[in-house]
Design an enzyme around this catalytic site. Structure first.
Site: not given
Lengths: 195, 251
Positions: B11, B130
């Site tokens: 990330d 997602d």
């Protein structure tokens, strides 16, 4: 040493340039006939679509230049496919350095996704390109493949065995991306630069 | 034989890695390039960089980061987070990224997938999905999983495949962060219905979970973040154990 990376409309070649820079070489990214003809080595990289690539090469007169070179030449990925006689992709007549047809992987075979994407073993014949390597894992991304032939020096198996690498005279080609294939890829590029 | 891929995810915020990772050898815990090099040396098959800020100001920072990673790392990597346009993708690919992943923008504007595939080739276009269960249905969520849509996950995956996606990165929001195993049933449904590769993400906590996602889940690749960052599972050891379980691995 002057290394020419052939500039044409076949996608991003930055990774190949970085890989050469990691080996201490500053390549020339060019479509200039004179620069290519006078280079010590020529690299023909790329990803893209065969028919538009061949149209571009012909428009620039590069088809004749690339097929009349005498210095060590390395095609990568679609570079290998364009060096064959014909590709099913866009029913395209290619450079014809290798007398082989390029076919599309059959879709819908259980357990096999298309594109062939990821790391696969290449069984290598004796070749200066593979000095120091025994059947390495290399990184592949492609939906078309060159059939096996007398010029095959590396065989990879996905759905069918296909030409992972080819060699004829000064012309070499690999279907995998050596620039993305970790240490084995680096060895292939180093071996090519040493030819 | 084509091997299954193990993919650590990093990330990125303002060009730095967040969730600092836990390697003693690390000089600068926030340096994405150094972390990428460690993962690459440990045997990671690919890397994913997810820009979690993804604002306009960060676009340049991200392109710079991609340039630096590509110049130093010799395995493939994907960049995602806030990608909405052809020009953005062009900048990232020209900087040396191998693939980009699009998520919310594809849901908002499905045609984007067609245009990206036509411009750059399917092989470098990953669609990230997602997915979260709502009343027994697997539904696509956007904006980091915070917004629900009416799109059924399998249907959406089929649609983006038809539009030219080259790969699906499937994250189960129900499993993400739980370390209780991947969403094997959903992953398997997608993987069997599609002809493009599926990367499973969310829930990997033990070696057995990875075995299961490749066997029951029929995943082509598995992605995880914190278990690698915090060295809970070492990549090399994971791959050795997967190979021992007859899952083809690049060792």
């Amino acid at each position: 040493m002057k290394i020419a990376v052939v500039k044409y409309n076949a996608g991003n070649v930055q990774s190949v340039i970085y890989a050469l820079q990691r080996l201490g070489v500053e390549p020339l990214h060019t479509d200039d006939h004179h620069e290519i003809t006078t280079a010590d080595k020529v690299i023909f990289p790329g990803q893209g679509e065969a028919s538009s690539a061949m149209t571009y090469l012909r428009d620039k007169g590069l088809d004749k230049v690339l097929t009349s070179l005498t210095q060590p030449f390395l095609g990568i990925c679609i570079g290998l496919q364009l060096m064959c006689r014909h590709s099913e992709e866009g029913d395209t007549d290619c450079l014809g350095i290798f007398d082989l047809g390029v076919k599309k992987f059959e879709k819908g075979i259980e357990g096999y996704k298309v594109p062939h994407m990821g790391w696969n073993i290449q069984v290598c014949n004796q070749s200066k390109l593979f000095t120091g390597l025994t059947n390495p894992y290399l990184y592949y991304v492609h939906s078309y493949y060159a059939a096996l032939g007398p010029e095959t020096i590396g065989t990879t198996d996905y759905i069918v065995p296909f030409s992972g690498a080819l060699h004829k005279d000064n012309y070499y080609a690999v279907q995998a991306h050596p620039e993305k294939s970790s240490t084995p890829g680096q060895i292939i590029l180093t071996n090519f630069l040493a030819l | 034989m084509l091997t299954k891929r193990i993919i650590p995810c990093l990330d990125i915020k303002n060009g730095r890695t967040v969730k600092g990772i836990n390697f003693v050898s690390l000089v600068d815990a926030g340096d994405p390039v150094e972390q990428a090099a460690i993962y690459s040396a440990a045997g990671a098959d690919e890397l994913v960089f997810l820009d979690i800020t993804a604002t306009l100001e960060n676009r340049k920072t991200l392109v710079e980061l991609v340039r630096e990673v590509a110049s130093k790392i010799n395995i493939p990597f994907t960049v995602g987070g806030g990608i909405t346009s052809i020009s953005h993708v062009s900048d990232l690919l020209n900087a040396g990224a191998d693939k980009v992943s699009v998520n919310s923008a594809a849901v908002r504007e499905p045609d984007l997938v067609d245009r990206l595939a036509a411009t750059f080739g399917s092989q470098c276009i990953v669609v990230a999905i997602d997915s979260k269960q709502v009343d027994g249905q697997d539904l696509v969520h956007t904006h980091g999983g915070s917004r629900s849509t009416n799109l059924e996950t399998l249907g959406w995956a089929r649609e983006v495949e038809n539009r030219g996606a080259g790969e699906i990165l499937l994250t189960s929001m129900d499993h993400d962060g739980t370390k209780s195993g991947f969403a094997n049933t959903l992953t398997s449904r997608l993987s069997q219905a599609l002809t493009i590769p599926v990367i499973a993400s969310g829930g990997g906590g033990t070696t057995d979970h990875f075995v299961e996602v490749f066997t029951h889940g029929k995943a082509d690749a598995a992605l995880a973040a914190s278990i690698f960052h915090f060295n809970e599972i070492e990549i090399k050891e994971l791959k050795d154990q997967l190979q021992a379980a007859n899952i083809p691995m690049r060792i």
